[in-house]
Write an enzyme that holds these catalytic residues in place. Structure first.
Site, PDB file in Angstrom:
ATOM      1  N   LYS A   1       0.849  -1.214   0.000  1.00  0.00           N
ATOM      2  CA  LYS A   1       0.000   0.000   0.000  1.00  0.00           C
ATOM      3  C   LYS A   1       0.869   1.242   0.000  1.00  0.00           C
ATOM      4  O   LYS A   1       0.654   2.167  -0.790  1.00  0.00           O
ATOM      5  CB  LYS A   1      -0.891   0.003   1.241  1.00  0.00           C
ATOM      6  CG  LYS A   1      -1.553   1.342   1.532  1.00  0.00           C
ATOM      7  CD  LYS A   1      -2.449   1.334   2.736  1.00  0.00           C
ATOM      8  CE  LYS A   1      -1.745   1.503   4.038  1.00  0.00           C
ATOM      9  NZ  LYS A   1      -1.433   2.900   4.420  1.00  0.00           N
ATOM     10  N   ASN A   2       1.894   1.256   0.867  1.00  0.00           N
ATOM     11  CA  ASN A   2       2.660   2.490   1.061  1.00  0.00           C
ATOM     12  C   ASN A   2       3.694   2.736  -0.025  1.00  0.00           C
ATOM     13  O   ASN A   2       4.366   3.762  -0.019  1.00  0.00           O
ATOM     14  CB  ASN A   2       3.300   2.493   2.454  1.00  0.00           C
ATOM     15  CG  ASN A   2       2.243   2.606   3.535  1.00  0.00           C
ATOM     16  OD1 ASN A   2       1.081   2.944   3.247  1.00  0.00           O
ATOM     17  ND2 ASN A   2       2.606   2.291   4.760  1.00  0.00           N
TER      18      ASN A   2
ATOM     19  N   CYS B   1      -4.670  12.187  12.663  1.00  0.00           N
ATOM     20  CA  CYS B   1      -5.505  10.979  12.690  1.00  0.00           C
ATOM     21  C   CYS B   1      -5.344  10.362  14.074  1.00  0.00           C
ATOM     22  O   CYS B   1      -4.607  10.889  14.914  1.00  0.00           O
ATOM     23  CB  CYS B   1      -5.089  10.016  11.571  1.00  0.00           C
ATOM     24  SG  CYS B   1      -3.463   9.336  11.838  1.00  0.00           S
TER      25      CYS B   1
ATOM     26  N   ARG C   1      -0.269  14.582  12.212  1.00  0.00           N
ATOM     27  CA  ARG C   1       0.477  14.169  11.018  1.00  0.00           C
ATOM     28  C   ARG C   1       0.960  15.437  10.294  1.00  0.00           C
ATOM     29  O   ARG C   1       0.461  15.814   9.259  1.00  0.00           O
ATOM     30  CB  ARG C   1      -0.399  13.311  10.111  1.00  0.00           C
ATOM     31  CG  ARG C   1      -1.053  12.143  10.798  1.00  0.00           C
ATOM     32  CD  ARG C   1      -0.095  11.063  11.284  1.00  0.00           C
ATOM     33  NE  ARG C   1       0.583  10.357  10.226  1.00  0.00           N
ATOM     34  CZ  ARG C   1       0.080   9.302   9.586  1.00  0.00           C
ATOM     35  NH1 ARG C   1      -1.139   8.914   9.873  1.00  0.00           N
ATOM     36  NH2 ARG C   1       0.759   8.697   8.645  1.00  0.00           N
TER      37      ARG C   1
ATOM     38  N   ASP D   1       4.547   0.285  11.931  1.00  0.00           N
ATOM     39  CA  ASP D   1       3.318  -0.316  11.389  1.00  0.00           C
ATOM     40  C   ASP D   1       3.152  -1.774  11.781  1.00  0.00           C
ATOM     41  O   ASP D   1       2.110  -2.366  11.493  1.00  0.00           O
ATOM     42  CB  ASP D   1       3.301  -0.202   9.852  1.00  0.00           C
ATOM     43  CG  ASP D   1       3.184   1.235   9.411  1.00  0.00           C
ATOM     44  OD1 ASP D   1       3.386   1.512   8.213  1.00  0.00           O
ATOM     45  OD2 ASP D   1       2.917   2.106  10.262  1.00  0.00           O
TER      46      ASP D   1
ATOM     47  N   ARG E   1      -8.504  -0.568   4.503  1.00  0.00           N
ATOM     48  CA  ARG E   1      -7.601   0.455   3.942  1.00  0.00           C
ATOM     49  C   ARG E   1      -6.251  -0.152   3.571  1.00  0.00           C
ATOM     50  O   ARG E   1      -5.577   0.343   2.687  1.00  0.00           O
ATOM     51  CB  ARG E   1      -7.408   1.590   4.955  1.00  0.00           C
ATOM     52  CG  ARG E   1      -8.642   2.432   5.226  1.00  0.00           C
ATOM     53  CD  ARG E   1      -8.302   3.629   6.048  1.00  0.00           C
ATOM     54  NE  ARG E   1      -7.070   4.198   5.564  1.00  0.00           N
ATOM     55  CZ  ARG E   1      -6.072   4.602   6.361  1.00  0.00           C
ATOM     56  NH1 ARG E   1      -6.188   4.504   7.665  1.00  0.00           N
ATOM     57  NH2 ARG E   1      -4.960   5.112   5.854  1.00  0.00           N
TER      58      ARG E   1
END
Ligand code: EPZ
Length: 432
Positions: A22-23, A116, A121, A309, A401
């Site tokens: 994803k990143n 968030c 952020r 993460d 997500r």
């Protein structure tokens, strides 16, 4: 359909192949705006964040086509520079468009992202880096506008209080590749997703040296051409599935788990006494559970340090290992939203500032729990796999997500897990 019910105690077995990262996908989708030619991205994961980024590219005027499952073609012939708040607020990672717009158009007008649940952020380092290049930056009504008409390559230090910035490095890279002169980025992020972005940009004709190191040197070029690039496997997803295999006391093989991307994570698994076998190219196997394991002390750091993460997911394992384990969160000090939910399942974890003190060794018991963010939701599902009885994880849209079909893929490994409508959740009288 945003609850998941898990009946714990089933040993998982089998092989799982992780999706594209994803990143890496998000900044690379943004990078397709850097050229008017067609870019093809392969192994793009089917995630809500990715679908949303594709929607934003279309908003900017790019032609986006799905050529096959996981294969997207983007042609950004004519694009416009403004990214509205109603799009940015839904996904703060859309800030990675900033560098691509500055690179291609020499101007950008993007809504400032909010924070968030895992913490503020900020983007001060992103803007500091662009200002160093000579960009004129102004703020108005919650938007940041950048004028790069007179930008020129120079030395930029990108380190902040928590060290390097991943998306900040991506933004500076995408601005610098089309900025005249030589740009040197010091304290650049070294995450594998940044390496993958550099490789894609090089395929497009960018001149970048030092890829994978904290010092990147970029020689600006006049224009970039299209490319065909395959997204790296998702190291965070790989680590999550390895932990699922350990916590369920099963025998799980993970394809796409690159040891060079998981160094600190695998080091901590080994220190804890988990058996991880090399089962082939980019393939790791876990078996033997966690009963001979010992406590460890983890500090999250920028890559190649332990990935923040994977912190929440690892804390579930440590809650099962007898003894005192510590996790200190150096990237997002508030990233312990999962702890109060794990405590509902019987975990003995105390938070002291940015450190979780985990008194491990007890079996968790299933309970209704609430997901708060992407990696916390994965952690709660891992806890449900190991717990006795039934666990209901609510608000699992967070999970979608960053994990492709997480529940169905765990079920394919033998987990008793099913996604249901929240109306099917037993009402135990708890408040909303
Ligand atoms: C990326 O976020 C990832 N997201 C995050 O993954 C990941 O947790 C994070 O990097 C750290 O590895 C994407 O790549 C889309 P940072 P990013 O800028 O780039 C501070 C997930 O679960 N900072 O490296 O936003 C910041 O507050 C997500 O997949 C500043 O102070 O993270 C944080 O403490 C969550 N000023 C630290 O640096 C800035 O200008 C690292 O942030 C920028 C960042």
């Amino acid at each position: 359909m945003d609850v998941v019910r898990i009946n714990g105690g089933r040993a998982l077995s089998g092989t799982i192949t992780v999706s594209g990262a994803k990143n890496a996908s998000l900044p690379m989708l943004a990078a397709t705006l850097l050229t008017a030619e067609t870019c093809t991205l392969r192994n793009v994961p089917d995630l809500s964040d990715v679908r949303f980024m594709i929607e934003i590219l279309s908003h900017h005027g790019a032609l986006v086509e799905k050529a096959a499952p996981g294969v997207w073609r983007v042609t950004a012939k004519e694009i416009q520079p403004r990214t509205p708040y109603e799009l940015v607020r839904k996904m703060r990672a859309s800030i990675c468009l900033l560098g691509a717009l500055v690179g291609r158009l020499r101007t950008a007008d993007i809504a400032l992202p909010g924070g968030c649940v895992i913490g503020p952020r900020p983007i001060d380092l992103h803007l500091k880096g662009l200002a160093r290049l000579g960009c004129v930056i102004s703020h108005k009504n919650g938007y940041v506008s950048v004028d790069a008409s007179r930008a020129h390559g120079t030395n930029v230090f990108m380190g902040g209080r928590q060290g390097s910035t991943v998306t900040g490095t991506a933004n500076l890279l995408m601005a610098a590749v089309l900025t005249p002169g030589l740009t040197r980025i010091d304290s650049a992020a070294c995450e594998p997703e940044i390496v993958d972005l550099c490789v894609m940009l090089q395929k497009m004709g960018a001149r970048i040296d030092g890829v994978g190191s904290p010092v990147l040197t970029i020689e600006g070029v006049a224009s970039l051409h299209g490319c065909d690039h395959t997204v790296v496997p998702d190291r965070i997803e790989a680590g999550t599935y390895l932990l699922a295999g350990v916590l369920s006391e099963g025998d799980v093989t993970v394809r796409g788990a690159r040891t060079e991307h998981l160094g600190a994570f695998l080091d901590k698994l080994e220190e804890a006494g988990v058996v991880v076998e090399n089962a082939g190219p980019d393939t790791l196997r876990v078996h033997g559970g966690f009963h001979r394991c010992r406590p460890v002390d983890i500090i999250t750091l920028p890559h190649p340090g332990f990935a923040t993460d994977l912190q929440a997911q690892f804390s579930v394992l440590l809650a099962h290992i007898p003894g005192i384990s510590l996790i200190t969160e150096r990237i997002y000090p508030n990233r312990f939203m999962h702890v109060s939910e794990l405590q509902r399942m019987g975990a003995d974890i105390a938070i002291e500032g940015a450190t979780a003190i985990i008194k491990g060794g007890m079996r968790l018991s299933g309970a209704p729990v609430m997901a708060s963010d992407l990696r916390a939701s994965a952690a709660l599902i891992l806890a449900g796999l190991a717990a006795s009885g039934e666990t209901w994880v609510q608000r699992v849209y967070h999970l979608d997500r960053g994990y492709e079909q997480f529940d169905t893929r765990l079920a394919a490994l033998g987990a008793d897990i099913v996604r249901l409508d929240s109306s099917e959740m037993p009402n135990d009288g708890a408040d909303d």
